[in-house]
Structure formats: C-alpha cells, structure tokens
Scaffold this active site. Structure first.
Site, PDB file in Angstrom:
ATOM      1  N   SER A 117       0.825  -1.211   0.000  1.00 47.65           N
ATOM      2  CA  SER A 117       0.000   0.000   0.000  1.00 47.65           C
ATOM      3  C   SER A 117       0.858   1.260   0.000  1.00 47.65           C
ATOM      4  O   SER A 117       0.394   2.313  -0.389  1.00 47.65           O
ATOM      5  CB  SER A 117      -0.868   0.047   1.256  1.00 47.65           C
ATOM      6  N   HIS A 138      -2.182  -3.128  -6.509  1.00 53.42           N
ATOM      7  CA  HIS A 138      -2.727  -2.863  -5.172  1.00 53.42           C
ATOM      8  C   HIS A 138      -4.193  -3.264  -5.092  1.00 53.42           C
ATOM      9  O   HIS A 138      -5.066  -2.591  -5.631  1.00 53.42           O
ATOM     10  CB  HIS A 138      -2.549  -1.365  -4.870  1.00 53.42           C
ATOM     11  N   GLU A 150      -5.435  -1.149  -8.180  1.00 51.12           N
ATOM     12  CA  GLU A 150      -4.642  -0.038  -8.719  1.00 51.12           C
ATOM     13  C   GLU A 150      -3.340  -0.619  -9.258  1.00 51.12           C
ATOM     14  O   GLU A 150      -2.610  -1.293  -8.524  1.00 51.12           O
ATOM     15  CB  GLU A 150      -4.349   0.984  -7.621  1.00 51.12           C
ATOM     16  N   ASN A 189      -6.143   5.830  -1.603  1.00 47.11           N
ATOM     17  CA  ASN A 189      -5.711   6.250  -0.273  1.00 47.11           C
ATOM     18  C   ASN A 189      -5.421   7.745  -0.228  1.00 47.11           C
ATOM     19  O   ASN A 189      -5.626   8.397   0.789  1.00 47.11           O
ATOM     20  CB  ASN A 189      -4.519   5.428   0.204  1.00 47.11           C
TER      21      ASN A 189
END
Ligand SMILES: NC(=O)c1ccc[n+]([C@@H]2O[C@H](COP(=O)([O-])OP(=O)(O)OC[C@H]3O[C@@H](n4cnc5c(N)ncnc54)[C@H](O)[C@@H]3O)[C@@H](O)[C@H]2O)c1
Length: 281
Positions: A117, A138, A150, A189
C-alpha cells in the site's frame, strides 16, 4: 496462466482465492505453515457462505479451494509461475529481500508484482535484474468483495508488463485502473486521506461531533461508512501509521496526524479489534 502469491495473510489468502475462483491455477506460499492453514480455513468459510446463499455450487467451491495449492517452499511456489504477486509484511527490507529471491527463483520472463500500500515499486525493482517486469498491483481488503486493483508502474516498468497486469486483473474479475506516475498513496488512499484529514480537522476544531460528521458523510455523500466508523473498522493504528508515513515522506502539514487520533492510538483504543476506538463495541 499460472499465478504465485507470496504471503498468506489477510490479503494474500484472498488474492489467491479470487484468482482460483476464475480458473487461474495458483500456488500460495508463506514461510509459516500455520498461516497457510489459517488461509485455507478462512477461504473455506467464505466460499461456504457463497454456497449457502446459492451464488456458487458446492462443486465450484470445492474446485476453487483445491485450485489454490499451498506450500512453504518459495522455489516450488514460483517455479512455473508466469506472474508473482508478493503480499508479505509491509516492511521495506523484508520486501527487498523477497524481490531479490523471487528474481533468482522465478522464470526470467515472470512478472513480479507487489501488493504494497505504501512502498513504490522502484524501491523493490532495484533489488532485481528485471525492473521492466516489476510493478505495484494494489488490491483492496477484503479482496473477495472489493472490485478494484490499482496498477502502478515504476519508472523502469515496460508497457507490456502493465498490459499483463491489466489482463490478470480482468481475468480475476477485478476492475483495474492504471496510474501514469508512481505516487505515494496511489489514488484511493490519497483521496481517502484528504477527506479523512478534513474530518479530523473539523473534529479537532469542535465544529461537530464525530457521530454527526459520520452521519453527514454517510447520508450526504453516500459513503457506506463515515471516516470515523471506517477508521474503527480498519484499525486506528493502521490509519495513524499511514498518515505518519505520508507526513514524514512529504513533509506536508496537511498529512500531520490529528492530536485526537494520536491520543486514541497511544491509549491502545484501536477500533473494533480492541473493543473501543472512536466508538465503543
Ligand atoms: N490489510 C489491508 O487492508 C491491505 C490492503 C491493501 C494492501 N495491503 C498490503 O498487502 C501486504 C500484506 O498485508 P496483509 O494485511 O495481508 O499482512 P498480514 O500480516 O496479514 O500477512 C503477511 C503474511 O506474510 C507472511 N510473510 C512474511 N514474511 C514472509 C516471507 N519472507 N516469506 C513468506 N511469507 C512471509 C507472514 O507469515 C504473513 O502470513 C502489505 O504489503 C500491505 O501493505 C494490505
């Protein structure tokens, strides 16, 4: 297509199972046999619920479970793989050592992807002799439910490798998005952090209660959970460390962890897993 998934924790176990549900042969490796056992049991329980709900047949569930071959031997796991997804602990040195080892043991044309991450692929690709075959892929927790991947190439990643990752995500019935630049936090994120930071600022400034901020976001933006409820669900230590990482790497005041969040973490009130966070459980 043969896939190897390295690390059988919360992410690795389900990445492997999601692929197997879509006819991809997978080997799942962990250095710890107990983790492999836990992964098998947890996947069995997930698929049993799908059978109960009539979403898959008992036979389909059994076949998908059997399709995930588990092993503690890294060479055995990656020997025949065209694609490797690494999902071990979020630790740069552990991951760099793993990438160097994968580079030695996997076929020379196998793609090496990291599910990290926060660690951009350039820091891992440099431990290999195949930076053009390395990227971030991801996935989101829980992988069996969350339909997004991702895909983040580093400066040395080839276009063909990106295409192979997109193809694998689609074959696993997951929706890929491709970033054009390596950036901390990727897309989701990044935006989640920005929105959550704003929620913390409103709380710290005494603008509204956390319950009302959650309600406003849930009813006004249609998020399934407001930022405080989501924080308790993910673990406040995870949220806090992600913010601290962004703050330290960017030096940007916008990412400084909120004082109320820091106080919760220091008091061991980490959310659902400890029985109390922003809310009590
Ligand atoms: N948990 C999340 O919500 C989430 C979401 C997206 C991405 N990620 C990323 O996925 C990765 C894994 O996260 P997780 O939550 O599944 O972690 P976890 O702690 O649940 O699992 C990590 C697993 O890796 C194994 N492992 C560690 N070192 C190993 C080695 N050298 N060889 C083989 N196995 C090894 C451990 O035994 C453990 O089973 C991290 O990079 C994390 O950033 C996590």
């Amino acid at each position: 297509m043969k896939l190897a998934v390295i690390g059988a924790g919360s992410m690795g176990a389900q990445i492997a199972q999601q692929a197997a549900l879509h006819d991809i042969g997978v080997s799942l490796q962990d250095k710890d046999e107990a983790q492999l056992h836990k992964a098998r049991e947890s996947n069995r329980a997930h698929l049993a619920r799908r059978v109960e709900k009539g979403r898959i047949t008992k036979h389909e569930a059994e076949t998908a479970l059997e399709r995930v071959r588990t092993t503690t031997d890294l060479g055995d796991a990656v020997g025949e793989a065209d694609f490797v997804i690494e999902a071990v602990f979020e630790d740069l040195e552990v991951k760099r050592a793993m990438f160097a080892e994968l580079d030695r043991q996997a076929a020379p044309d196998a793609v090496l992807a990291s599910n990290s991450s926060t660690i951009g692929i350039r820091k891992l690709a440099s431990a290999t002799r195949r930076p053009e075959l390395c990227l971030n892929m991801h996935f989101f927790y829980p992988v069996l439910v969350m339909d997004l991947v991702e895909i983040v190439p580093g400066p040395g990643t080839s276009d063909e490798t990106v295409d192979r990752a997109v193809e694998l995500a689609r074959a696993m019935d997951r929706t890929p998005v491709v970033l054009r630049k390596e950036i901390d936090g990727f897309i989701v994120n990044r935006i989640l952090h920005a929105a959550t930071q704003e929620a913390y600022r409103l709380l710290d400034a005494g603008v509204a209660s956390l319950e009302d901020i959650d309600t406003a976001i849930e009813k006004g933006l249609n998020w399934p959970m407001g930022p405080f409820r989501l924080g308790d669900f993910s673990g406040l230590d995870v949220t806090y460390n992600a913010r601290l990482h962004m703050y330290r790497t960017t030096g940007d005041e916008r990412y400084r962890p909120s004082s109320q969040l820091e106080a919760k973490v220091k008091a061991g009130k980490l959310g659902r897993k400890t029985g109390e966070g922003w809310y009590r459980y």
